[in-house]
Scaffold this motif. Structure first.
Motif, PDB file in Angstrom:
ATOM      1  N   SER A 131       0.893  -1.271   0.115  1.00  0.00           N
ATOM      2  CA  SER A 131      -0.152  -0.069  -0.030  1.00  0.00           C
ATOM      3  C   SER A 131       0.831   1.295  -0.109  1.00  0.00           C
ATOM      4  O   SER A 131       2.148   1.275  -0.154  1.00  0.00           O
ATOM      5  CB  SER A 131      -0.892  -0.025   1.283  1.00  0.00           C
ATOM      6  N   THR A 132       0.268   2.372   0.299  1.00  0.00           N
ATOM      7  CA  THR A 132       1.031   3.776  -0.256  1.00  0.00           C
ATOM      8  C   THR A 132       0.491   4.701   1.062  1.00  0.00           C
ATOM      9  O   THR A 132      -0.471   4.429   1.814  1.00  0.00           O
ATOM     10  CB  THR A 132       0.274   4.162  -1.321  1.00  0.00           C
ATOM     11  N   ASP A 133       1.493   5.780   1.187  1.00  0.00           N
ATOM     12  CA  ASP A 133       1.308   6.650   2.299  1.00  0.00           C
ATOM     13  C   ASP A 133       0.223   7.624   2.017  1.00  0.00           C
ATOM     14  O   ASP A 133      -0.610   8.440   2.708  1.00  0.00           O
ATOM     15  CB  ASP A 133       2.199   7.609   2.355  1.00  0.00           C
ATOM     16  N   GLU A 134      -0.240   7.334   0.642  1.00  0.00           N
ATOM     17  CA  GLU A 134      -1.384   8.325   0.061  1.00  0.00           C
ATOM     18  C   GLU A 134      -2.673   7.993   0.646  1.00  0.00           C
ATOM     19  O   GLU A 134      -3.726   8.899   0.600  1.00  0.00           O
ATOM     20  CB  GLU A 134      -1.605   8.254  -1.389  1.00  0.00           C
ATOM     21  N   VAL A 135      -3.054   6.883   1.469  1.00  0.00           N
ATOM     22  CA  VAL A 135      -4.277   6.370   1.947  1.00  0.00           C
ATOM     23  C   VAL A 135      -4.430   7.316   3.214  1.00  0.00           C
ATOM     24  O   VAL A 135      -5.629   7.421   3.563  1.00  0.00           O
ATOM     25  CB  VAL A 135      -4.366   5.070   2.413  1.00  0.00           C
ATOM     26  N   PHE A 155       2.563  11.002   9.399  1.00  0.00           N
ATOM     27  CA  PHE A 155       1.377   9.739   9.422  1.00  0.00           C
ATOM     28  C   PHE A 155       2.018   8.605  10.135  1.00  0.00           C
ATOM     29  O   PHE A 155       2.899   8.017  10.022  1.00  0.00           O
ATOM     30  CB  PHE A 155       1.280   9.445   7.891  1.00  0.00           C
ATOM     31  N   LYS A 156       0.743   8.289  10.963  1.00  0.00           N
ATOM     32  CA  LYS A 156       1.342   7.037  11.714  1.00  0.00           C
ATOM     33  C   LYS A 156       0.232   5.954  11.330  1.00  0.00           C
ATOM     34  O   LYS A 156      -0.884   6.277  11.075  1.00  0.00           O
ATOM     35  CB  LYS A 156       0.899   7.332  13.508  1.00  0.00           C
ATOM     36  N   GLU A 157       0.478   4.763  11.500  1.00  0.00           N
ATOM     37  CA  GLU A 157      -0.151   3.507  11.212  1.00  0.00           C
ATOM     38  C   GLU A 157      -1.564   3.636  11.794  1.00  0.00           C
ATOM     39  O   GLU A 157      -2.561   3.178  11.232  1.00  0.00           O
ATOM     40  CB  GLU A 157       0.417   2.203  11.560  1.00  0.00           C
ATOM     41  N   THR A 158      -1.735   4.078  13.060  1.00  0.00           N
ATOM     42  CA  THR A 158      -3.324   4.091  13.517  1.00  0.00           C
ATOM     43  C   THR A 158      -4.021   5.372  13.232  1.00  0.00           C
ATOM     44  O   THR A 158      -5.246   5.698  13.573  1.00  0.00           O
ATOM     45  CB  THR A 158      -2.997   4.500  14.921  1.00  0.00           C
ATOM     46  N   ASP A 159      -3.414   6.521  12.292  1.00  0.00           N
ATOM     47  CA  ASP A 159      -4.060   7.408  11.570  1.00  0.00           C
ATOM     48  C   ASP A 159      -5.591   6.958  10.835  1.00  0.00           C
ATOM     49  O   ASP A 159      -5.447   5.938  10.347  1.00  0.00           O
ATOM     50  CB  ASP A 159      -3.233   8.333  10.688  1.00  0.00           C
ATOM     51  N   SER A 192       1.972  -2.922   4.098  1.00  0.00           N
ATOM     52  CA  SER A 192       3.095  -1.837   4.281  1.00  0.00           C
ATOM     53  C   SER A 192       2.447  -0.836   3.450  1.00  0.00           C
ATOM     54  O   SER A 192       2.149  -0.663   2.194  1.00  0.00           O
ATOM     55  CB  SER A 192       4.378  -2.404   3.527  1.00  0.00           C
ATOM     56  N   ARG A 193       2.830   0.255   3.946  1.00  0.00           N
ATOM     57  CA  ARG A 193       2.262   1.581   3.516  1.00  0.00           C
ATOM     58  C   ARG A 193       3.715   2.495   3.241  1.00  0.00           C
ATOM     59  O   ARG A 193       4.349   2.820   3.982  1.00  0.00           O
ATOM     60  CB  ARG A 193       1.259   2.445   4.027  1.00  0.00           C
ATOM     61  N   CYS A 194       4.130   2.600   1.755  1.00  0.00           N
ATOM     62  CA  CYS A 194       5.327   3.195   1.699  1.00  0.00           C
ATOM     63  C   CYS A 194       5.373   4.722   0.944  1.00  0.00           C
ATOM     64  O   CYS A 194       4.131   4.859   0.593  1.00  0.00           O
ATOM     65  CB  CYS A 194       6.366   2.339   0.650  1.00  0.00           C
ATOM     66  N   SER A 195       6.145   5.484   1.060  1.00  0.00           N
ATOM     67  CA  SER A 195       6.392   6.614   0.792  1.00  0.00           C
ATOM     68  C   SER A 195       6.811   6.662  -1.037  1.00  0.00           C
ATOM     69  O   SER A 195       6.894   5.431  -1.332  1.00  0.00           O
ATOM     70  CB  SER A 195       7.260   7.773   1.389  1.00  0.00           C
ATOM     71  N   ASN A 196       7.115   7.661  -1.564  1.00  0.00           N
ATOM     72  CA  ASN A 196       7.453   7.722  -2.982  1.00  0.00           C
ATOM     73  C   ASN A 196       8.720   7.384  -3.144  1.00  0.00           C
ATOM     74  O   ASN A 196       9.859   7.658  -2.638  1.00  0.00           O
ATOM     75  CB  ASN A 196       7.520   9.273  -3.291  1.00  0.00           C
ATOM     76  N   ARG A 219      -2.280  19.797 -10.377  1.00  0.00           N
ATOM     77  CA  ARG A 219      -3.045  18.776 -10.271  1.00  0.00           C
ATOM     78  C   ARG A 219      -4.271  18.937  -9.295  1.00  0.00           C
ATOM     79  O   ARG A 219      -4.450  19.423  -8.314  1.00  0.00           O
ATOM     80  CB  ARG A 219      -2.280  17.728  -9.785  1.00  0.00           C
ATOM     81  N   PRO A 220      -5.266  18.413  -9.916  1.00  0.00           N
ATOM     82  CA  PRO A 220      -6.663  18.755  -9.155  1.00  0.00           C
ATOM     83  C   PRO A 220      -6.688  17.913  -7.591  1.00  0.00           C
ATOM     84  O   PRO A 220      -6.192  16.570  -8.005  1.00  0.00           O
ATOM     85  CB  PRO A 220      -8.058  18.143  -9.883  1.00  0.00           C
ATOM     86  N   GLY A 221      -7.153  18.643  -6.760  1.00  0.00           N
ATOM     87  CA  GLY A 221      -6.862  18.122  -5.426  1.00  0.00           C
ATOM     88  C   GLY A 221      -5.615  17.373  -5.106  1.00  0.00           C
ATOM     89  O   GLY A 221      -5.399  16.870  -3.850  1.00  0.00           O
ATOM     90  N   HIS A 222      -4.474  18.336  -5.579  1.00  0.00           N
ATOM     91  CA  HIS A 222      -3.132  17.705  -5.136  1.00  0.00           C
ATOM     92  C   HIS A 222      -2.904  17.902  -3.729  1.00  0.00           C
ATOM     93  O   HIS A 222      -2.888  18.777  -3.230  1.00  0.00           O
ATOM     94  CB  HIS A 222      -2.448  18.973  -5.976  1.00  0.00           C
ATOM     95  N   ASP A 223      -2.287  16.638  -3.288  1.00  0.00           N
ATOM     96  CA  ASP A 223      -1.838  16.579  -1.913  1.00  0.00           C
ATOM     97  C   ASP A 223      -0.699  17.426  -1.724  1.00  0.00           C
ATOM     98  O   ASP A 223       0.379  17.378  -2.340  1.00  0.00           O
ATOM     99  CB  ASP A 223      -1.652  15.170  -1.676  1.00  0.00           C
ATOM    100  N   LEU A 224      -0.727  17.902  -0.394  1.00  0.00           N
ATOM    101  CA  LEU A 224       0.236  19.055  -0.249  1.00  0.00           C
ATOM    102  C   LEU A 224       1.641  18.496   0.296  1.00  0.00           C
ATOM    103  O   LEU A 224       2.503  18.503  -0.216  1.00  0.00           O
ATOM    104  CB  LEU A 224      -0.151  20.011   0.964  1.00  0.00           C
ATOM    105  N   ARG A 225       1.478  17.753   1.505  1.00  0.00           N
ATOM    106  CA  ARG A 225       2.826  16.820   1.997  1.00  0.00           C
ATOM    107  C   ARG A 225       2.235  15.463   2.371  1.00  0.00           C
ATOM    108  O   ARG A 225       1.298  15.259   2.874  1.00  0.00           O
ATOM    109  CB  ARG A 225       3.169  18.107   3.149  1.00  0.00           C
ATOM    110  N   TYR A 226       3.321  14.709   2.318  1.00  0.00           N
ATOM    111  CA  TYR A 226       3.424  13.366   2.862  1.00  0.00           C
ATOM    112  C   TYR A 226       4.759  13.257   3.712  1.00  0.00           C
ATOM    113  O   TYR A 226       5.821  13.782   3.350  1.00  0.00           O
ATOM    114  CB  TYR A 226       3.270  12.290   1.732  1.00  0.00           C
ATOM    115  N   ALA A 227       4.482  12.672   5.032  1.00  0.00           N
ATOM    116  CA  ALA A 227       5.766  12.327   5.827  1.00  0.00           C
ATOM    117  C   ALA A 227       5.403  11.237   6.557  1.00  0.00           C
ATOM    118  O   ALA A 227       4.223  11.160   7.038  1.00  0.00           O
ATOM    119  CB  ALA A 227       6.016  13.640   6.562  1.00  0.00           C
TER     120      ALA A 227
END
Ligand code: NAD
Ligand code: DAU
Length: 336
Positions: free
Chosen positions: A124-128, A141-145, A178-182, A276-284
């Motif tokens: 999986s991905t951090d984008e979830v 982001f934490k796994e429990t979010d 597993s949820r991974c970043s870029n 990009r429409p709806g462009h996510d600002l930041r992932y961490a």
């Protein structure tokens, strides 16, 4: 142990297959891939030389095909990389994202259940988790979010995660997620930021940066992701979710500038384009669970990783030249 690796002709799946062939030569591997626009059999040419590797062409959403394959092969472990993976394409045509990412995952879960797979691992991905504001660097982001996906792509991946967890709770299927970043590195399809910018810069073409280029992504070199997945397969607890990240947050514009600098190309190639429409600002990602439970941390620095990636694209010109025509050109003209 017999592994089914779905989506293995794509970017991360290919790297994972080579990682596993090298690090676990004792196992047997079958790659199942539909060979969509993003799947490339040429990626697996060297893997085909291994006696313990086999490629099967097929669709994870084709129930009959998948059930027949599971019946014949009796896999011990399933690692599901197969997906429609590009956010911009999901904005254009969401349907196929739901079919592959949600229904395809469900077919694999059903087959894993019926044929007694010992571990089903969902990539999986951090984008979830949605996105974070740009002005709160302390948030990660934490796994429990809660899940708050923004795009049809991330909504389809979040749905697959929920199904995977439901199969654990309801049927006791031994799953991990597993949820991974870029990711970045060799074999990445040049619709994604880093390879697109490398190839455009090499061709002295404009580098299209969405909006103002201030959006932040957390970059991980692909082999670090592969290693983390391998550790989860060996030591991860059933029913658990693990965040994987590079601990390497960068603004898009800085990523693009680094590439230009390393290639000795001018910044005048940068062109700011429609956002990009709806462009996510930041992932961490907060990756403390991986560190505390398994001692895992990413090894490859961004500096080194980008250099290795540029070197790979320089040495594999034929690979990307075969991609950047036909369907790719039509897509590129629609997008930019
Ligand atoms: P990719 O697009 O490069 O590869 C996807 C592969 O899946 C391709 O080989 C494609 O042919 C195959 N595929 C697509 N639909 C299929 C179907 N119905 N049946 C069988 N095969 C099918 O993607 P990637 O970047 O390698 O991503 C792999 C996985 O990792 C995806 O699940 C993605 O959501 C996840 N992920 C990617 C990143 C990233 O930065 N690229 C980060 C985190 C998670
Ligand atoms: O975070 C993990 C995700 O990373 C994965 O789940 C996805 O499969 C993968 O595609 C990737 O999604 P992103 O949307 O973050 O990656 P992409 O390479 O498309 O874009 C990275 C950033 O760069 C994003 O903020 C959009 C921007 N961008 C992208 C392209 C293609 C540009 O500014 N210009 C571009 O031309």
């Amino acid at each position: 142990m017999k592994y089914l690796i779905t989506g293995g002709a794509g970017f991360i799946g290919t790297n994972f297959i080579y990682y596993m062939l090298e690090n676990h030569p004792e196992y047997e591997y079958v790659c199942l891939d539909k060979l969509t626009y993003a799947g490339n059999l040429a990626n697996l040419q060297k893997a085909m030389e291994y006696k313990n590797f086999r490629f099967v062409k097929g669709d994870i959403a084709d129930r009959k095909f998948v059930f027949d394959l599971f019946e014949q092969e009796r896999f011990d472990v399933v690692v599901n990389f197969a997906a429609e993976s590009h956010v911009d394409r999901s904005i254009e045509t969401p349907d196929v994202f739901l079919v592959t990412n949600v229904l395809g995952t469900q077919v694999l879960l059903d087959a894993s259940r019926k044929f007694g797979v010992k571990r089903f691992h969902q990539i999986s991905t951090d984008e979830v988790y949605g996105d974070l504001p740009l002005d709160r660097p302390e948030l990660k982001f934490k796994e429990t979010d809660n899940l708050r996906p923004s795009s049809p792509y991330s909504a389809s991946k979040a749905s697959a995660d929920l199904l995977t967890l439901a199969y654990y709770r309801t049927y006791g299927l031994p799953v991990t997620i597993s949820r991974c970043s870029n990711n970045y590195g060799p074999y990445q399809f040049p619709e994604k930021l880093i390879p697109l910018m490398i190839i455009n810069a090499l061709n002295d073409k404009e580098l299209p940066v969405y909006g103002t280029g201030q959006n932040v992504r957390d970059w991980i070199y692909v082999t670090d992701h592969c290693e983390a997945v391998d550790i989860i397969l060996q030591k991860g607890k059933e029913g658990e979710i693990y965040n994987i990240g590079g601990n390497c947050e960068k603004k898009n514009i800085d990523v693009v500038r680094t590439i230009l600098e390393k290639l000795g190309k001018p910044e005048s190639l940068i062109k700011f384009v429609k956002d990009r429409p709806g462009h996510d600002l930041r992932y961490a990602m907060d990756t403390s669970k991986m560190k505390e439970e398994f001692g895992w941390e990413p090894k490859v620095s961004f500096e080194k990783g980008v250099e290795k990636t540029i070197e790979w694209y320089l040495n594999n010109e034929q690979w990307w030249k075969e991609i950047i025509n036909g369907e790719y050109l039509e897509y590129y003209r629609r997008m930019y």
